[in-house]
Motif scaffolding. Structure first.
Motif, PDB file in Angstrom:
ATOM      1  N   MET A 168     125.566  52.514  39.916  1.00  0.00           N
ATOM      2  CA  MET A 168     124.999  51.184  39.613  1.00  0.00           C
ATOM      3  C   MET A 168     124.365  50.614  40.877  1.00  0.00           C
ATOM      4  N   PRO A 169     123.149  50.038  40.779  1.00  0.00           N
ATOM      5  CA  PRO A 169     122.508  49.490  41.977  1.00  0.00           C
ATOM      6  C   PRO A 169     123.310  48.343  42.563  1.00  0.00           C
ATOM      7  N   THR A 170     123.275  48.244  43.864  1.00  0.00           N
ATOM      8  CA  THR A 170     123.908  47.112  44.538  1.00  0.00           C
ATOM      9  C   THR A 170     123.008  45.906  44.444  1.00  0.00           C
ATOM     10  N   PRO A 171     123.540  44.736  44.007  1.00  0.00           N
ATOM     11  CA  PRO A 171     122.691  43.548  43.946  1.00  0.00           C
ATOM     12  C   PRO A 171     122.052  43.258  45.296  1.00  0.00           C
ATOM     13  N   ALA A 172     120.833  42.750  45.251  1.00  0.00           N
ATOM     14  CA  ALA A 172     120.121  42.459  46.494  1.00  0.00           C
ATOM     15  C   ALA A 172     120.877  41.433  47.320  1.00  0.00           C
ATOM     16  N   PRO A 173     120.969  41.634  48.627  1.00  0.00           N
ATOM     17  CA  PRO A 173     121.649  40.662  49.476  1.00  0.00           C
ATOM     18  C   PRO A 173     120.835  39.379  49.597  1.00  0.00           C
ATOM     19  N   SER A 174     121.472  38.359  50.133  1.00  0.00           N
ATOM     20  CA  SER A 174     120.760  37.099  50.373  1.00  0.00           C
ATOM     21  C   SER A 174     119.632  37.340  51.368  1.00  0.00           C
ATOM     22  N   ARG A 175     118.472  36.739  51.071  1.00  0.00           N
ATOM     23  CA  ARG A 175     117.303  36.947  51.927  1.00  0.00           C
ATOM     24  C   ARG A 175     116.837  35.606  52.468  1.00  0.00           C
ATOM     25  N   LYS A 176     117.578  35.049  53.358  1.00  0.00           N
ATOM     26  CA  LYS A 176     117.237  33.729  53.896  1.00  0.00           C
ATOM     27  C   LYS A 176     116.031  33.846  54.824  1.00  0.00           C
ATOM     28  N   ARG A 177     115.003  33.077  54.519  1.00  0.00           N
ATOM     29  CA  ARG A 177     113.818  33.051  55.377  1.00  0.00           C
ATOM     30  C   ARG A 177     113.845  31.800  56.219  1.00  0.00           C
ATOM     31  N   GLU A 178     113.630  31.960  57.481  1.00  0.00           N
ATOM     32  CA  GLU A 178     113.709  30.839  58.416  1.00  0.00           C
ATOM     33  C   GLU A 178     112.794  29.705  57.959  1.00  0.00           C
ATOM     34  N   GLY A 179     113.366  28.521  57.884  1.00  0.00           N
ATOM     35  CA  GLY A 179     112.579  27.346  57.549  1.00  0.00           C
ATOM     36  C   GLY A 179     112.371  27.131  56.071  1.00  0.00           C
ATOM     37  N   ARG A 180     112.845  28.036  55.202  1.00  0.00           N
ATOM     38  CA  ARG A 180     112.614  27.867  53.771  1.00  0.00           C
ATOM     39  C   ARG A 180     113.898  27.590  52.998  1.00  0.00           C
ATOM     40  N   LEU A 181     115.046  27.907  53.563  1.00  0.00           N
ATOM     41  CA  LEU A 181     116.304  27.734  52.828  1.00  0.00           C
ATOM     42  C   LEU A 181     117.121  26.653  53.514  1.00  0.00           C
ATOM     43  N   SER A 182     117.110  25.443  52.952  1.00  0.00           N
ATOM     44  CA  SER A 182     117.938  24.362  53.480  1.00  0.00           C
ATOM     45  C   SER A 182     119.248  24.349  52.728  1.00  0.00           C
ATOM     46  N   ASP A 183     120.156  23.465  53.124  1.00  0.00           N
ATOM     47  CA  ASP A 183     121.418  23.371  52.410  1.00  0.00           C
ATOM     48  C   ASP A 183     121.212  22.956  50.960  1.00  0.00           C
ATOM     49  N   ALA A 199     117.208  26.329  47.660  1.00  0.00           N
ATOM     50  CA  ALA A 199     117.046  27.769  47.888  1.00  0.00           C
ATOM     51  C   ALA A 199     115.923  28.270  46.986  1.00  0.00           C
ATOM     52  N   TRP A 200     114.971  29.007  47.561  1.00  0.00           N
ATOM     53  CA  TRP A 200     113.853  29.542  46.775  1.00  0.00           C
ATOM     54  C   TRP A 200     114.250  30.866  46.139  1.00  0.00           C
ATOM     55  N   PHE A 201     113.689  31.159  44.951  1.00  0.00           N
ATOM     56  CA  PHE A 201     114.034  32.398  44.253  1.00  0.00           C
ATOM     57  C   PHE A 201     113.907  33.621  45.164  1.00  0.00           C
ATOM     58  N   ALA A 202     112.832  33.656  45.969  1.00  0.00           N
ATOM     59  CA  ALA A 202     112.575  34.832  46.797  1.00  0.00           C
ATOM     60  C   ALA A 202     113.649  35.055  47.854  1.00  0.00           C
ATOM     61  N   ASP A 203     114.505  34.057  48.076  1.00  0.00           N
ATOM     62  CA  ASP A 203     115.495  34.130  49.154  1.00  0.00           C
ATOM     63  C   ASP A 203     116.906  34.444  48.680  1.00  0.00           C
ATOM     64  N   VAL A 204     117.116  34.561  47.364  1.00  0.00           N
ATOM     65  CA  VAL A 204     118.485  34.694  46.863  1.00  0.00           C
ATOM     66  C   VAL A 204     118.592  35.820  45.846  1.00  0.00           C
ATOM     67  N   GLY A 205     119.836  36.224  45.577  1.00  0.00           N
ATOM     68  CA  GLY A 205     120.125  37.235  44.564  1.00  0.00           C
ATOM     69  C   GLY A 205     121.471  36.946  43.922  1.00  0.00           C
ATOM     70  N   ILE A 206     121.946  37.910  43.124  1.00  0.00           N
ATOM     71  CA  ILE A 206     123.210  37.726  42.407  1.00  0.00           C
ATOM     72  C   ILE A 206     124.365  37.460  43.369  1.00  0.00           C
ATOM     73  N   THR A 227     113.292  38.454  40.716  1.00  0.00           N
ATOM     74  CA  THR A 227     112.113  38.300  41.569  1.00  0.00           C
ATOM     75  C   THR A 227     112.060  39.414  42.612  1.00  0.00           C
ATOM     76  N   SER A 228     113.193  39.680  43.261  1.00  0.00           N
ATOM     77  CA  SER A 228     113.220  40.706  44.305  1.00  0.00           C
ATOM     78  C   SER A 228     113.085  42.111  43.730  1.00  0.00           C
ATOM     79  N   ALA A 229     113.411  42.278  42.439  1.00  0.00           N
ATOM     80  CA  ALA A 229     113.300  43.590  41.795  1.00  0.00           C
ATOM     81  C   ALA A 229     111.890  43.859  41.273  1.00  0.00           C
ATOM     82  N   GLY A 230     110.971  42.918  41.505  1.00  0.00           N
ATOM     83  CA  GLY A 230     109.591  43.121  41.106  1.00  0.00           C
ATOM     84  C   GLY A 230     109.300  42.766  39.660  1.00  0.00           C
ATOM     85  N   ILE A 231     110.213  42.022  39.017  1.00  0.00           N
ATOM     86  CA  ILE A 231     109.983  41.552  37.656  1.00  0.00           C
ATOM     87  C   ILE A 231     109.164  40.261  37.723  1.00  0.00           C
TER      88      ILE A 231
END
Length: 338
Positions: free
Chosen positions: A1-16, A19-26, A43-47
């Motif tokens: 089974m694929p491992t869920p994508a890790p958190s992808r925090k982008r500097e300056g885009r993820l505040s407390d 959180a933007w879709f492109a920066d998060v996962g399961i 989103t990260s899986a290209g859907i």
């Protein structure tokens, strides 16, 4: 089974607070809830997912902290007897009124309204959807227990709908379900998804395992004209197809009389309109569109490694867009008990 994508925090885009879709996962479900985590994962899986952001559980906790400082909320829910409908109704009315009266913390309100302006620079409408941390767990389904608002037009309206989503955590149905399931209230929080609306030609749901027989070799698609809310709510009997997952053969076609559809209303929100005679009994999807949905369904199931319950929409150009994917629970729980 694929491992869920890790958190992808982008500097300056993820505040407390945001959180933007492109920066998060399961893996970020504690921060963005089940729906938010799923949309980030897709989103990260290209859907193809309409863009958006999540008002995080951190924003909710800072809001709740101010309420709890004056009078407890979580303790009252913990003490609730889920079989006492009268007490649950009274508590729900009290707590939801408190949520609606409490100001959103200034830093949270500024962050979410700035995110809305970035997401919708030309005033595009959004959907505002509850995303509880307990939602879409593999051993329980909270789908439909919290609120969703469609075709929200302004940052001010969006902020108000976020507050209403927070309040829906204290609906009678949501509180009693949590108590019956034994979820510790301290672990329950509400994130809120804010996502660009799809002006849908048609929309519906898709199951990568038959919801009626449990057959894993087929995909079942249900759909109707207009926004998917009419299908999810049961207000319109959808068209239904059963498709071979591998072969693509359509083994069942049930085309219904779809009397009405839900469409955007002037000034925000949605309204129901009667369908024209020529489309009432016409299938809302072509075979080619069904094939495109089947391919997307297979891709999502491969990504997660298990059958999925998926919400989809086709825009006016016929593009397939995914609005949600959650683990199928009914047959999974039956398998677990066998």
């Amino acid at each position: 089974m694929p491992t869920p994508a890790p958190s992808r925090k982008r500097e300056g885009r993820l505040s407390d607070a945001v959180a933007w879709f492109a920066d998060v996962g399961i893996a970020d479900r504690p921060t963005v809830g089940g729906k938010g985590g799923s949309l980030g994962e897709l989103t990260s899986a290209g859907i193809a997912v309409p863009p958006g952001f999540v008002v995080t559980t951190s924003a909710f906790e800072s809001f709740l902290q101010a309420l709890e400082a004056r009078d407890s909320i979580r303790d009252k829910v913990e003490a609730l007897d889920p079989s006492d409908l009268g007490a649950a109704t009274k508590l729900s009315e009290q707590l939801r009124a408190r949520v609606m009266e409490e100001p959103i913390p200034a830093e949270v309100e500024q962050a979410i309204m700035a995110a809305m302006r970035e997401l919708c620079p030309n005033g595009e409408p959004v959907a505002v959807r509850s995303s509880a941390t307990t939602e879409d767990a593999e051993d329980a389904s909270f789908a439909g227990l919290q609120d969703t608002f469609l075709w929200v037009l302004t940052p001010q309206d969006m902020a108000q709908k976020v507050r209403e989503c927070w309040g829906s955590l204290y609906s009678v149905e949501s509180m009693t379900y949590r108590r019956k399931q034994g979820f510790p209230e301290a672990q329950v929080a509400m994130a809120v998804v804010v996502q660009q609306m799809v002006d849908a030609k048609c929309a519906g749901v898709m199951f990568t395992r038959s919801p009626t027989t449990g057959d894993k070799s087929v995909i079942t698609v249900e759909g109707a004209w207009g926004l998917g809310s009419s299908v999810v709510s049961g207000e319109v009997t959808p068209d239904k197809w059963v498709i071979g997952k591998i072969t693509g053969e359509i083994s069942q076609r049930d085309i219904s009389d779809k009397h009405a559809r839900q469409v955007p209303a002037d000034g925000g929100g949605i309204i129901e309109v009667e369908n024209e005679a020529d489309i009432r009994s016409a299938p809302c999807l072509t075979d080619a569109e069904l094939g495109a949905l089947r391919e997307v369904g297979r891709k999502i199931e491969r990504h997660y490694g298990k059958p999925q319950d998926i919400e989809w929409a086709l825009d006016q150009q016929g593009n397939v867009l995914l609005l949600q994917s959650r683990p199928e629970t009914v047959w999974a729980m039956r398998d677990a008990e066998a």
